[in-house]
Design a protein around this motif. Structure first.
Motif, PDB file in Angstrom:
ATOM      1  N   ARG A  13       0.823  -1.210   0.000  1.00 23.03           N
ATOM      2  CA  ARG A  13       0.000   0.000   0.000  1.00 23.03           C
ATOM      3  C   ARG A  13       0.857   1.260   0.000  1.00 23.03           C
ATOM      4  NH1 ARG A  13      -3.836   2.394   4.669  1.00 23.03           N
ATOM      5  NH2 ARG A  13      -1.895   3.509   5.007  1.00 23.03           N
ATOM      6  N   ASP A  14       1.471   1.580   1.118  1.00 22.77           N
ATOM      7  CA  ASP A  14       2.215   2.831   1.259  1.00 22.77           C
ATOM      8  C   ASP A  14       3.438   2.838   0.350  1.00 22.77           C
ATOM      9  OD1 ASP A  14       0.406   3.736   3.271  1.00 22.77           O
ATOM     10  OD2 ASP A  14       1.467   2.497   4.731  1.00 22.77           O
ATOM     11  N   GLY A  15       3.479   3.776  -0.579  1.00 23.01           N
ATOM     12  CA  GLY A  15       4.572   3.871  -1.537  1.00 23.01           C
ATOM     13  C   GLY A  15       4.250   3.242  -2.877  1.00 23.01           C
ATOM     14  N   VAL A  16       3.140   2.487  -2.950  1.00 22.62           N
ATOM     15  CA  VAL A  16       2.732   1.854  -4.213  1.00 22.62           C
ATOM     16  C   VAL A  16       1.334   2.341  -4.600  1.00 22.62           C
ATOM     17  CG1 VAL A  16       2.228  -0.323  -5.383  1.00 22.62           C
ATOM     18  CG2 VAL A  16       4.193  -0.170  -3.836  1.00 22.62           C
ATOM     19  N   VAL A  17       0.373   2.194  -3.692  1.00 23.60           N
ATOM     20  CA  VAL A  17      -0.992   2.675  -3.944  1.00 23.60           C
ATOM     21  C   VAL A  17      -1.082   4.167  -3.619  1.00 23.60           C
ATOM     22  CG1 VAL A  17      -3.418   2.486  -3.217  1.00 23.60           C
ATOM     23  CG2 VAL A  17      -2.037   0.411  -3.524  1.00 23.60           C
ATOM     24  N   ASN A  18      -0.490   4.556  -2.496  1.00 23.89           N
ATOM     25  CA  ASN A  18      -0.527   5.945  -2.054  1.00 23.89           C
ATOM     26  C   ASN A  18       0.875   6.437  -1.730  1.00 23.89           C
ATOM     27  OD1 ASN A  18      -1.087   4.062   0.354  1.00 23.89           O
ATOM     28  ND2 ASN A  18      -0.390   5.935   1.361  1.00 23.89           N
ATOM     29  N   VAL A  19       1.030   7.752  -1.767  1.00 22.22           N
ATOM     30  CA  VAL A  19       2.306   8.368  -1.389  1.00 22.22           C
ATOM     31  C   VAL A  19       2.532   8.059   0.089  1.00 22.22           C
ATOM     32  CG1 VAL A  19       3.543  10.552  -1.140  1.00 22.22           C
ATOM     33  CG2 VAL A  19       2.027  10.184  -3.111  1.00 22.22           C
ATOM     34  N   PHE A  30      -4.564  10.830   2.483  1.00 23.91           N
ATOM     35  CA  PHE A  30      -4.277   9.707   1.589  1.00 23.91           C
ATOM     36  C   PHE A  30      -4.181  10.235   0.169  1.00 23.91           C
ATOM     37  CE2 PHE A  30      -4.951   5.779  -0.714  1.00 23.91           C
ATOM     38  CZ  PHE A  30      -4.502   4.772   0.138  1.00 23.91           C
ATOM     39  N   GLU A  31      -2.986  10.200  -0.394  1.00 22.36           N
ATOM     40  CA  GLU A  31      -2.734  10.734  -1.736  1.00 22.36           C
ATOM     41  C   GLU A  31      -2.373   9.578  -2.676  1.00 22.36           C
ATOM     42  OE1 GLU A  31       0.553  13.665  -3.877  1.00 22.36           O
ATOM     43  OE2 GLU A  31       0.479  13.559  -1.694  1.00 22.36           O
ATOM     44  N   PHE A  32      -3.248   9.286  -3.616  1.00 24.32           N
ATOM     45  CA  PHE A  32      -3.009   8.179  -4.545  1.00 24.32           C
ATOM     46  C   PHE A  32      -1.801   8.475  -5.435  1.00 24.32           C
ATOM     47  CE2 PHE A  32      -7.461   7.349  -3.519  1.00 24.32           C
ATOM     48  CZ  PHE A  32      -7.422   5.979  -3.309  1.00 24.32           C
ATOM     49  N   ASN A  34       0.161   8.638  -8.788  1.00 21.66           N
ATOM     50  CA  ASN A  34      -0.259   8.846 -10.176  1.00 21.66           C
ATOM     51  C   ASN A  34      -0.175   7.531 -10.943  1.00 21.66           C
ATOM     52  OD1 ASN A  34      -0.750  11.574  -9.879  1.00 21.66           O
ATOM     53  ND2 ASN A  34       1.301  12.167 -10.506  1.00 21.66           N
ATOM     54  N   GLY A  35      -1.229   7.208 -11.654  1.00 23.22           N
ATOM     55  CA  GLY A  35      -1.245   6.019 -12.496  1.00 23.22           C
ATOM     56  C   GLY A  35      -1.758   4.765 -11.831  1.00 23.22           C
ATOM     57  N   ILE A  36      -2.005   4.793 -10.534  1.00 20.95           N
ATOM     58  CA  ILE A  36      -2.420   3.560  -9.840  1.00 20.95           C
ATOM     59  C   ILE A  36      -3.740   3.030 -10.389  1.00 20.95           C
ATOM     60  CG2 ILE A  36      -3.541   4.736  -7.867  1.00 20.95           C
ATOM     61  CD1 ILE A  36      -1.573   1.403  -7.733  1.00 20.95           C
ATOM     62  N   PHE A  37      -4.688   3.894 -10.675  1.00 20.64           N
ATOM     63  CA  PHE A  37      -5.985   3.418 -11.174  1.00 20.64           C
ATOM     64  C   PHE A  37      -5.871   2.858 -12.585  1.00 20.64           C
ATOM     65  CE2 PHE A  37      -7.453   6.685  -8.014  1.00 20.64           C
ATOM     66  CZ  PHE A  37      -7.959   5.774  -7.091  1.00 20.64           C
ATOM     67  N   ASN A  38      -5.128   3.542 -13.451  1.00 23.18           N
ATOM     68  CA  ASN A  38      -4.961   3.053 -14.830  1.00 23.18           C
ATOM     69  C   ASN A  38      -4.277   1.689 -14.844  1.00 23.18           C
ATOM     70  OD1 ASN A  38      -6.158   5.331 -15.947  1.00 23.18           O
ATOM     71  ND2 ASN A  38      -4.214   6.379 -16.260  1.00 23.18           N
ATOM     72  N   ILE A 177       4.463   3.314 -10.909  1.00 24.24           N
ATOM     73  CA  ILE A 177       3.459   2.272 -11.180  1.00 24.24           C
ATOM     74  C   ILE A 177       2.897   2.468 -12.589  1.00 24.24           C
ATOM     75  CG2 ILE A 177       1.487   3.512 -10.175  1.00 24.24           C
ATOM     76  CD1 ILE A 177       2.056  -0.218  -9.631  1.00 24.24           C
ATOM     77  N   ASP A 178       2.940   3.696 -13.068  1.00 30.65           N
ATOM     78  CA  ASP A 178       2.496   4.016 -14.425  1.00 30.65           C
ATOM     79  C   ASP A 178       3.309   3.276 -15.488  1.00 30.65           C
ATOM     80  OD1 ASP A 178       0.368   5.485 -15.292  1.00 30.65           O
ATOM     81  OD2 ASP A 178       1.423   7.406 -15.351  1.00 30.65           O
ATOM     82  N   ASP A 179       4.543   2.896 -15.136  1.00 31.95           N
ATOM     83  CA  ASP A 179       5.405   2.184 -16.085  1.00 31.95           C
ATOM     84  C   ASP A 179       5.010   0.719 -16.254  1.00 31.95           C
ATOM     85  OD1 ASP A 179       6.849   4.524 -16.397  1.00 31.95           O
ATOM     86  OD2 ASP A 179       8.375   3.948 -14.923  1.00 31.95           O
ATOM     87  N   LEU A 180       4.153   0.238 -15.401  1.00 30.45           N
ATOM     88  CA  LEU A 180       3.660  -1.149 -15.500  1.00 30.45           C
ATOM     89  C   LEU A 180       2.349  -1.085 -16.266  1.00 30.45           C
ATOM     90  CD1 LEU A 180       4.506  -3.968 -14.491  1.00 30.45           C
ATOM     91  CD2 LEU A 180       3.013  -3.616 -12.538  1.00 30.45           C
TER      92      LEU A 180
END
Length: 186
Positions: A13-19, A30-32, A34-38, A177-180
């Motif tokens: 979670r922390d560092g992957v889903v949210n900052v 809780f700051e998502f 960038n790119g986690i939803f896509n 995470i956007d790179d995946l």
């Protein structure tokens, strides 16, 4: 009759889903990422179950309660649902081996780098670890995935300095995470 095995996208979670702002337990903090939803939508649409596995020693340290964590988790799952992504489950470890309140002070098999949360998710959701992916931002995430038999381990840089040994346990190191962007050929 054999049980159908599923593939999963396991996420720290922390560092992957949210900052990772440190011990986040309120939705307004809780700051998502960038790119986690896509990224999650791409994997979800490709048939992956999305499962979050997170160490939460802030509970054990008394910074917030399990109820606080569960309320935030429900809010987080709703945000994913609003993007047409179902979070299949969220597993958390409130323990710490030496910095916790007495009821949480213990060496356990769920705190990463131990594989307990991943193994629980694999069992409860009929997951094939060989077709699954773990995305984390720390050495402990990669070690837990390796111990659980998850063959694809992705280390994401989340603004933290990466321990060089963490890279040795990862199959892929990405900046965001956007790179995946698409399910890996497994």
């Amino acid at each position: 009759m054999s049980v159908k095995l599923h593939k999963a996208l396991f996420l720290d979670r922390d560092g992957v889903v949210n900052v990772d702002h440190g011990y986040v337990y309120q939705s307004d903090k809780f700051e998502f990422i960038n790119g986690i939803f896509n990224t999650c939508k791409t994997f979800y649409d490709a048939g992956y179950k999305v499962i979050v596995v997170t160490n939460q020693s802030g509970i054990g340290r008394g910074y917030y309660t399990e109820a606080d964590f569960l309320a935030l988790t429900q809010w987080m799952k709703t945000q994913f649902s609003n993007h047409n992504i179902e979070i299949a489950d969220v597993y958390f470890c409130p323990h710490h081996p030496n910095k916790a309140l007495p009821e949480y002070l213990k060496q356990c098999d769920c705190r990463k780098p131990a594989p307990g949360m991943l193994l629980q998710g694999i069992k409860e959701h009929n997951i094939d670890p060989k077709q699954s992916i773990m995305v984390g931002d720390k050495l402990s995430d990669m070690q837990a995935a390796q111990k659980a038999g998850i063959t694809t381990r992705v280390l994401v840089r989340s603004g933290q300095s990466l321990d060089e040994s963490a890279k040795q346990h990862a199959d892929l190191v990405i900046d965001s995470i956007d790179d995946l962007t698409e399910p890996l050929a497994l």
